[in-house]
Design an enzyme around this catalytic site. Structure first.
Site, PDB file in Angstrom:
ATOM      1  N   GLY A   4       0.849  -1.176   0.000  1.00 29.02           N
ATOM      2  CA  GLY A   4       0.000   0.000   0.000  1.00 29.02           C
ATOM      3  C   GLY A   4       0.887   1.228   0.000  1.00 29.02           C
ATOM      4  O   GLY A   4       1.898   1.269  -0.691  1.00 29.02           O
ATOM      5  N   CYS A   5       0.532   2.206   0.779  1.00 28.58           N
ATOM      6  CA  CYS A   5       1.305   3.446   0.869  1.00 28.58           C
ATOM      7  C   CYS A   5       2.753   3.168   1.243  1.00 28.58           C
ATOM      8  O   CYS A   5       3.019   2.556   2.277  1.00 28.58           O
ATOM      9  CB  CYS A   5       0.660   4.346   1.919  1.00 28.58           C
ATOM     10  SG  CYS A   5       1.670   5.772   2.350  1.00 28.58           S
TER      11      CYS A   5
END
Length: 175
Positions: A4-5
């Protein structure tokens, strides 16, 4: 590792025993020299990812895999936490047959433990060229701690990790 991030991925690995570097960047896509603007606007097929360099005399690949799993939601296929889109999907990018075997074994162990209530959808893929992200993304949590903490809290990452993993959330126990 794609988690993800990449800001949050970086903080999961930095400072861990044996981890030498954790660099935010892009991988898994075919386009050359991707930029954050291109990746975030779905103009490439890259994942936001983290390139981890470690000292095998101080940690193991298995420990890094455990840290990876406990910092993602392996049941979420459309991104991670509040971040949706192909660039936020979770994946393990393996460099060789040994890493592939270890990644598959770690995934199988989690499946057999039945700790997760849904199937694991996290991909295990061949390593691809890694492109470091722009400088302002590196160590973002140090450069902009208030913004980072606000984002992390607002995205619900820690609450979801605790719901999934309990006391193992965000940790590796395989050192």
């Amino acid at each position: 590792f794609a988690m993800g991030c990449f800001w949050c991925a970086e903080t999961a690995f930095e400072g861990q025993p044996g981890v030498l570097t954790a660099v935010s960047g892009y991988t898994g896509g075919e386009e050359l020299n991707p930029t954050y603007e291109q990746v975030s606007n779905h103009q490439t097929s890259h994942y936001e990812a983290l390139q981890v360099t470690y000292d095998p005399s101080k940690t193991t690949y298995a420990a890094l895999l455990e840290l990876f799993w406990h910092n993602i939601d392996p049941t979420q296929g459309d991104g991670q936490f509040c971040d949706r889109g192909e660039q936020y999907r979770a994946a393990i990018f393996v460099a060789d047959a040994s890493e592939r075997a270890a990644a598959l074994a770690s995934k199988s162990a989690i499946e057999k433990s039945r700790v997760l209530k849904k199937p694991i959808v996290t991909a295990i893929l061949p390593a691809a060229r890694f492109w470091p992200a722009e400088d302002y993304h590196q160590d973002f949590y140090k450069k902009s701690p208030v913004r980072y903490q606000s984002y992390r809290l607002g995205c619900g990452r820690d609450a979801r990790l605790k719901a999934l993993w309990g006391s193992k959330a965000g940790k590796s126990h395989a050192h």
